[in-house]
Design a protein around this motif. Structure first.
Motif, PDB file in Angstrom:
ATOM      1  N   LEU A 281       0.801  -1.223   0.000  1.00  0.00           N
ATOM      2  CA  LEU A 281       0.000   0.000   0.000  1.00  0.00           C
ATOM      3  C   LEU A 281       0.833   1.273   0.000  1.00  0.00           C
ATOM      4  O   LEU A 281       0.283   2.370  -0.167  1.00  0.00           O
ATOM      5  CB  LEU A 281      -0.953   0.009   1.203  1.00  0.00           C
ATOM      6  N   GLY A 282       2.127   1.165   0.210  1.00  0.00           N
ATOM      7  CA  GLY A 282       2.989   2.342   0.129  1.00  0.00           C
ATOM      8  C   GLY A 282       2.849   3.301   1.296  1.00  0.00           C
ATOM      9  O   GLY A 282       3.027   4.510   1.130  1.00  0.00           O
ATOM     10  N   ALA A 283       2.545   2.774   2.492  1.00  0.00           N
ATOM     11  CA  ALA A 283       2.412   3.639   3.661  1.00  0.00           C
ATOM     12  C   ALA A 283       3.737   4.325   3.976  1.00  0.00           C
ATOM     13  O   ALA A 283       4.772   3.678   4.100  1.00  0.00           O
ATOM     14  CB  ALA A 283       1.960   2.825   4.871  1.00  0.00           C
ATOM     15  N   ARG A 284       3.692   5.643   4.097  1.00  0.00           N
ATOM     16  CA  ARG A 284       4.861   6.409   4.519  1.00  0.00           C
ATOM     17  C   ARG A 284       4.613   7.078   5.865  1.00  0.00           C
ATOM     18  O   ARG A 284       5.527   7.582   6.489  1.00  0.00           O
ATOM     19  CB  ARG A 284       5.217   7.459   3.457  1.00  0.00           C
ATOM     20  N   HIS A 285       3.370   7.065   6.271  1.00  0.00           N
ATOM     21  CA  HIS A 285       2.993   7.514   7.608  1.00  0.00           C
ATOM     22  C   HIS A 285       1.676   6.816   7.933  1.00  0.00           C
ATOM     23  O   HIS A 285       0.806   6.698   7.060  1.00  0.00           O
ATOM     24  CB  HIS A 285       2.817   9.034   7.662  1.00  0.00           C
ATOM     25  N   VAL A 286       1.540   6.348   9.176  1.00  0.00           N
ATOM     26  CA  VAL A 286       0.373   5.562   9.573  1.00  0.00           C
ATOM     27  C   VAL A 286      -0.245   6.180  10.822  1.00  0.00           C
ATOM     28  O   VAL A 286       0.475   6.640  11.717  1.00  0.00           O
ATOM     29  CB  VAL A 286       0.769   4.091   9.843  1.00  0.00           C
ATOM     30  N   ILE A 287      -1.570   6.171  10.865  1.00  0.00           N
ATOM     31  CA  ILE A 287      -2.304   6.711  12.011  1.00  0.00           C
ATOM     32  C   ILE A 287      -3.307   5.665  12.473  1.00  0.00           C
ATOM     33  O   ILE A 287      -4.043   5.099  11.664  1.00  0.00           O
ATOM     34  CB  ILE A 287      -3.022   8.018  11.637  1.00  0.00           C
ATOM     35  N   CYS A 288      -3.328   5.407  13.778  1.00  0.00           N
ATOM     36  CA  CYS A 288      -4.280   4.423  14.313  1.00  0.00           C
ATOM     37  C   CYS A 288      -4.807   4.908  15.652  1.00  0.00           C
ATOM     38  O   CYS A 288      -4.268   5.835  16.260  1.00  0.00           O
ATOM     39  CB  CYS A 288      -3.627   3.046  14.464  1.00  0.00           C
ATOM     40  N   GLY A 289      -5.849   4.263  16.124  1.00  0.00           N
ATOM     41  CA  GLY A 289      -6.397   4.558  17.430  1.00  0.00           C
ATOM     42  C   GLY A 289      -5.628   3.827  18.516  1.00  0.00           C
ATOM     43  O   GLY A 289      -4.881   2.874  18.253  1.00  0.00           O
ATOM     44  N   HIS A 290      -5.843   4.255  19.752  1.00  0.00           N
ATOM     45  CA  HIS A 290      -5.100   3.692  20.884  1.00  0.00           C
ATOM     46  C   HIS A 290      -5.379   2.208  21.094  1.00  0.00           C
ATOM     47  O   HIS A 290      -4.554   1.495  21.675  1.00  0.00           O
ATOM     48  CB  HIS A 290      -5.465   4.462  22.160  1.00  0.00           C
ATOM     49  N   ASP A 291      -6.535   1.740  20.626  1.00  0.00           N
ATOM     50  CA  ASP A 291      -6.929   0.347  20.848  1.00  0.00           C
ATOM     51  C   ASP A 291      -6.885  -0.482  19.569  1.00  0.00           C
ATOM     52  O   ASP A 291      -7.440  -1.584  19.527  1.00  0.00           O
ATOM     53  CB  ASP A 291      -8.326   0.289  21.452  1.00  0.00           C
ATOM     54  N   PHE A 292      -6.202   0.003  18.532  1.00  0.00           N
ATOM     55  CA  PHE A 292      -6.161  -0.725  17.268  1.00  0.00           C
ATOM     56  C   PHE A 292      -5.342  -2.004  17.427  1.00  0.00           C
ATOM     57  O   PHE A 292      -4.253  -1.999  18.002  1.00  0.00           O
ATOM     58  CB  PHE A 292      -5.532   0.152  16.180  1.00  0.00           C
ATOM     59  N   SER A 293      -5.878  -3.115  16.934  1.00  0.00           N
ATOM     60  CA  SER A 293      -5.153  -4.387  16.952  1.00  0.00           C
ATOM     61  C   SER A 293      -5.223  -5.005  15.569  1.00  0.00           C
ATOM     62  O   SER A 293      -6.154  -4.748  14.803  1.00  0.00           O
ATOM     63  CB  SER A 293      -5.725  -5.346  18.007  1.00  0.00           C
ATOM     64  N   PHE A 294      -4.236  -5.841  15.250  1.00  0.00           N
ATOM     65  CA  PHE A 294      -4.162  -6.410  13.906  1.00  0.00           C
ATOM     66  C   PHE A 294      -3.277  -7.648  13.939  1.00  0.00           C
ATOM     67  O   PHE A 294      -2.539  -7.896  14.913  1.00  0.00           O
ATOM     68  CB  PHE A 294      -3.598  -5.376  12.921  1.00  0.00           C
ATOM     69  N   GLY A 295      -3.354  -8.416  12.857  1.00  0.00           N
ATOM     70  CA  GLY A 295      -2.525  -9.610  12.747  1.00  0.00           C
ATOM     71  C   GLY A 295      -3.073 -10.793  13.516  1.00  0.00           C
ATOM     72  O   GLY A 295      -4.119 -10.729  14.171  1.00  0.00           O
ATOM     73  N   TYR A 296      -2.379 -11.897  13.444  1.00  0.00           N
ATOM     74  CA  TYR A 296      -2.795 -13.154  14.051  1.00  0.00           C
ATOM     75  C   TYR A 296      -3.055 -12.979  15.541  1.00  0.00           C
ATOM     76  O   TYR A 296      -2.226 -12.441  16.282  1.00  0.00           O
ATOM     77  CB  TYR A 296      -1.719 -14.213  13.831  1.00  0.00           C
ATOM     78  N   MET A 297      -4.246 -13.408  15.984  1.00  0.00           N
ATOM     79  CA  MET A 297      -4.666 -13.341  17.379  1.00  0.00           C
ATOM     80  C   MET A 297      -4.627 -11.920  17.937  1.00  0.00           C
ATOM     81  O   MET A 297      -4.548 -11.707  19.144  1.00  0.00           O
ATOM     82  CB  MET A 297      -3.790 -14.257  18.250  1.00  0.00           C
ATOM     83  N   GLY A 298      -4.674 -10.928  17.031  1.00  0.00           N
ATOM     84  CA  GLY A 298      -4.644  -9.542  17.485  1.00  0.00           C
ATOM     85  C   GLY A 298      -3.356  -9.160  18.180  1.00  0.00           C
ATOM     86  O   GLY A 298      -3.339  -8.254  19.023  1.00  0.00           O
ATOM     87  N   GLU A 299      -2.254  -9.834  17.801  1.00  0.00           N
ATOM     88  CA  GLU A 299      -0.983  -9.585  18.480  1.00  0.00           C
ATOM     89  C   GLU A 299      -0.377  -8.231  18.132  1.00  0.00           C
ATOM     90  O   GLU A 299       0.464  -7.706  18.869  1.00  0.00           O
ATOM     91  CB  GLU A 299       0.009 -10.700  18.145  1.00  0.00           C
ATOM     92  N   GLY A 300      -0.783  -7.658  16.997  1.00  0.00           N
ATOM     93  CA  GLY A 300      -0.289  -6.335  16.653  1.00  0.00           C
ATOM     94  C   GLY A 300      -1.017  -5.265  17.457  1.00  0.00           C
ATOM     95  O   GLY A 300      -2.227  -5.332  17.635  1.00  0.00           O
ATOM     96  N   ASN A 301      -0.281  -4.299  17.951  1.00  0.00           N
ATOM     97  CA  ASN A 301      -0.861  -3.201  18.724  1.00  0.00           C
ATOM     98  C   ASN A 301      -0.124  -1.912  18.372  1.00  0.00           C
ATOM     99  O   ASN A 301       0.870  -1.936  17.639  1.00  0.00           O
ATOM    100  CB  ASN A 301      -0.807  -3.508  20.220  1.00  0.00           C
ATOM    101  N   PRO A 302      -0.586  -0.762  18.860  1.00  0.00           N
ATOM    102  CA  PRO A 302       0.069   0.497  18.492  1.00  0.00           C
ATOM    103  C   PRO A 302       1.560   0.549  18.814  1.00  0.00           C
ATOM    104  O   PRO A 302       2.344   1.102  18.032  1.00  0.00           O
ATOM    105  CB  PRO A 302      -0.723   1.535  19.296  1.00  0.00           C
ATOM    106  N   ALA A 303       1.963  -0.003  19.939  1.00  0.00           N
ATOM    107  CA  ALA A 303       3.384   0.030  20.298  1.00  0.00           C
ATOM    108  C   ALA A 303       4.212  -0.769  19.297  1.00  0.00           C
ATOM    109  O   ALA A 303       5.284  -0.326  18.853  1.00  0.00           O
ATOM    110  CB  ALA A 303       3.578  -0.523  21.709  1.00  0.00           C
ATOM    111  N   ARG A 304       3.750  -1.953  18.936  1.00  0.00           N
ATOM    112  CA  ARG A 304       4.476  -2.767  17.954  1.00  0.00           C
ATOM    113  C   ARG A 304       4.444  -2.126  16.572  1.00  0.00           C
ATOM    114  O   ARG A 304       5.431  -2.190  15.826  1.00  0.00           O
ATOM    115  CB  ARG A 304       3.878  -4.179  17.908  1.00  0.00           C
ATOM    116  N   LEU A 305       3.323  -1.503  16.224  1.00  0.00           N
ATOM    117  CA  LEU A 305       3.227  -0.810  14.945  1.00  0.00           C
ATOM    118  C   LEU A 305       4.248   0.322  14.883  1.00  0.00           C
ATOM    119  O   LEU A 305       4.962   0.477  13.883  1.00  0.00           O
ATOM    120  CB  LEU A 305       1.812  -0.256  14.770  1.00  0.00           C
ATOM    121  N   ARG A 306       4.344   1.093  15.949  1.00  0.00           N
ATOM    122  CA  ARG A 306       5.287   2.212  15.981  1.00  0.00           C
ATOM    123  C   ARG A 306       6.730   1.704  15.858  1.00  0.00           C
ATOM    124  O   ARG A 306       7.539   2.260  15.111  1.00  0.00           O
ATOM    125  CB  ARG A 306       5.111   2.999  17.274  1.00  0.00           C
ATOM    126  N   ARG A 307       7.040   0.641  16.601  1.00  0.00           N
ATOM    127  CA  ARG A 307       8.410   0.111  16.585  1.00  0.00           C
ATOM    128  C   ARG A 307       8.784  -0.450  15.216  1.00  0.00           C
ATOM    129  O   ARG A 307       9.862  -0.169  14.685  1.00  0.00           O
ATOM    130  CB  ARG A 307       8.568  -0.971  17.663  1.00  0.00           C
TER     131      ARG A 307
END
Length: 306
Positions: free
Chosen positions: A103-129
């Motif tokens: 998708l060519g993301a160069r900047h990403v914005i999410c909510g404080h409770d956004f989760s993603f990936g298998y078993m919802g293991e992705g979270n804002p802290a992991r996304l930022r890192r």
């Protein structure tokens, strides 16, 4: 060549005040970077697959996209197919290969409770890192609170189910609405003197509490008309067409079959009920028309003067 984008992440059902914070920031970041502002949503609510719980939606996909483009100037609304492959995708893969790679993301914005990936293991802290390792910026938007209530699609659905359109509007930041193509009904309203524009409720869409509402209807030419709108199953005439939205545009004389209209819900006048005969039904609808005119007149009088 993949287009560079600022991407706001979420399901965005209702496109409420919490979502507005993400989308407004996405537009701001995109303007500062000189690239496209996009919202990434999904064709199926994740809970439908993850929790095996169908979620009645506030908006159709068409209305969700319209809101994000019209009210928040999104250049693109990207619709991802949420299936088992995406549900089981490792969170790192979602970030590296999908968001950034595809998708060519160069900047990403999410909510404080956004989760993603298998078993919802992705979270804002992991996304930022993970994004920082790729030179991609991340903003995490905190929850939005109005009147001591955290704005959420779940709470707004509850208000709509109860017919509390004023309460829903306070959290949405706009009036709840439904758009669709006017379909043929039994033309009973026309015979009674108040022809209605009929919209079938799409499968999977949340139905407001059955009853009669004061609404505004926008036509394809942009004109807006006050209307008495019934949501329900029409018990007086024992209809079998299923739940329907029937809007009587009080100041309009024309045929709308096949046209796309938008119905905005302002306040619930009464619940749906069965009348002893058609004369009693007609008298009540005419009374509701007077209530609707008075309601919108009171809004105009309450509006601040320029």
């Amino acid at each position: 060549m993949i287009q560079d984008r600022v991407i706001a992440l979420g399901f965005f059902d209702g496109v409420h005040l919490g979502h507005a914070a993400l989308l407004t920031l996405a537009r701001k970041r995109a303007d500062s970077l000189g690239i496209s502002a996009a919202a990434l949503t999904f064709d199926t609510h994740p809970d439908t697959l993850v929790l095996h719980q169908p979620v009645p939606l506030i908006n159709t996909m068409t209305d969700r996209q319209w809101l994000m483009r019209e009210k928040f100037a999104m250049d693109e609304v990207l619709v991802a197919h949420f299936d088992r492959t995406m549900m089981e995708m490792p969170w790192e893969t979602f970030v590296d290969e999908y968001l950034i790679g595809a998708l060519g993301a160069r900047h990403v914005i999410c909510g404080h409770d956004f989760s993603f990936g298998y078993m919802g293991e992705g979270n804002p802290a992991r996304l930022r890192r993970q994004c920082s390792l790729r030179g991609v910026g991340v903003d995490v938007v905190d929850k939005v609170v109005r009147g001591g209530v955290t704005v959420s699609s779940t709470h707004i659905r509850q208000l709509i189910r109860q017919g509390d359109m004023e309460g829903a509007a306070q959290l949405l930041g706009h009036r709840h609405f439904l758009s669709g193509t006017v379909a043929h009904g039994k033309e009973l309203g026309r015979r009674l003197g108040f022809p209605t524009a009929n919209l079938l409720l799409p499968a999977g869409l949340l139905a407001p509490a059955f009853g009669v509402y004061a609404t505004l209807v926008t036509l394809p030419d942009g004109s807006v008309h006050p209307a008495v709108t019934n949501v329900g199953i029409r018990p007086t005439v024992h209809d079998t067409l299923g739940p329907m939205v029937e809007a009587w545009l009080m100041d309009y004389d024309g045929t709308l079959y096949g046209e796309t209209i938008r119905v905005e819900f302002f306040t619930r006048l009464r619940g749906e009920k069965q009348f002893p005969n058609l004369d009693a039904l007609r008298d009540e609808v005419l009374h509701n028309a007077e209530e609707t005119r008075n309601y919108f007149a009171s809004l105009r009088h309450a509006a601040p003067r320029a």
